[in-house]
Write an enzyme that holds these catalytic residues in place. Structure first.
Site, PDB file in Angstrom:
ATOM      1  CB  VAL A 159      39.835  35.646  44.387  1.00 54.95           C
ATOM      2  CG1 VAL A 159      38.831  34.524  44.186  1.00 54.95           C
ATOM      3  CG2 VAL A 159      40.164  36.314  43.060  1.00 54.95           C
ATOM      4  CB  VAL A 194      46.614  36.408  39.054  1.00 53.82           C
ATOM      5  CG1 VAL A 194      45.207  36.059  39.527  1.00 53.82           C
ATOM      6  CG2 VAL A 194      46.836  35.947  37.628  1.00 53.82           C
ATOM      7  N   PRO A 195      45.777  39.338  40.835  1.00 50.78           N
ATOM      8  CG  PRO A 195      44.103  40.959  40.609  1.00 50.78           C
ATOM      9  CD  PRO A 195      45.007  40.040  39.819  1.00 50.78           C
ATOM     10  CB  CYS A 196      45.478  35.546  44.471  1.00 50.03           C
ATOM     11  SG  CYS A 196      46.795  35.305  43.292  1.00 50.03           S
ATOM     12  CG  HIS A 197      45.066  40.983  46.831  1.00 47.54           C
ATOM     13  ND1 HIS A 197      46.069  40.953  45.874  1.00 47.54           N
ATOM     14  CD2 HIS A 197      44.421  42.149  46.690  1.00 47.54           C
ATOM     15  CE1 HIS A 197      46.008  42.104  45.206  1.00 47.54           C
ATOM     16  NE2 HIS A 197      45.019  42.838  45.668  1.00 47.54           N
TER      17      HIS A 197
END
Length: 109
Positions: free
Chosen positions: A60, A55-58
């Site tokens: 968000v 999950v590419p949280c960056h």
DNA sequence: GTGTTGACCCCAA
DNA sequence: TTTGGGGCCAACA
């Protein structure tokens, strides 16, 4: 088996964020029909911050395009670097041209 | 079981 | 314009 499903939905949308684009917690929450539970999205990030989830949280950020979650990274520079690596410009810990790189799951999906 | 905290958002003064 | 307060839900002590 409902709360877990909610997290899965969050991860799903975050994973769908195109390269060079970012999304917001509120937009994701709204897309899931839980506009008032925007905090849960952020919480899902912490719980879902796992390599196998991918999950590419960056990608968000909050409504203002501010990198609020960078403090949760190993290094505060990690998040910004990842975003810049995707072609996103970060100025003063916030996304430049935010309205241009903003990806609305409700509209684009 | 209660109280506090948090990667948030919106509105009013 | 800046500041303050309310709401929402889940995890933690």
């Amino acid at each position: 088996m409902k709360t877990n499903d909610f997290y899965e939905q969050v991860y799903q949308i975050v994973r769908l964020i195109p390269n060079g684009r970012v999304s917001t917690y509120g937009a994701i929450a709204k897309a899931l029909g839980a506009a008032k539970s925007s905090r849960l999205v952020g919480y899902a990030m912490i719980h879902g911050h796992d390599p196998r989830l991918n999950v590419p949280c960056h990608r968000v950020v909050n409504r203002k395009g501010l990198l609020t979650g960078k403090i949760h990274y190993n290094t505060p520079n990690e998040m910004q670097r990842l975003l810049e690596q995707d072609g996103i410009i970060i100025i003063d810990d916030q996304v430049h041209n935010f309205d241009k790189v903003f990806w609305d799951p409700q509209t684009e999906l």
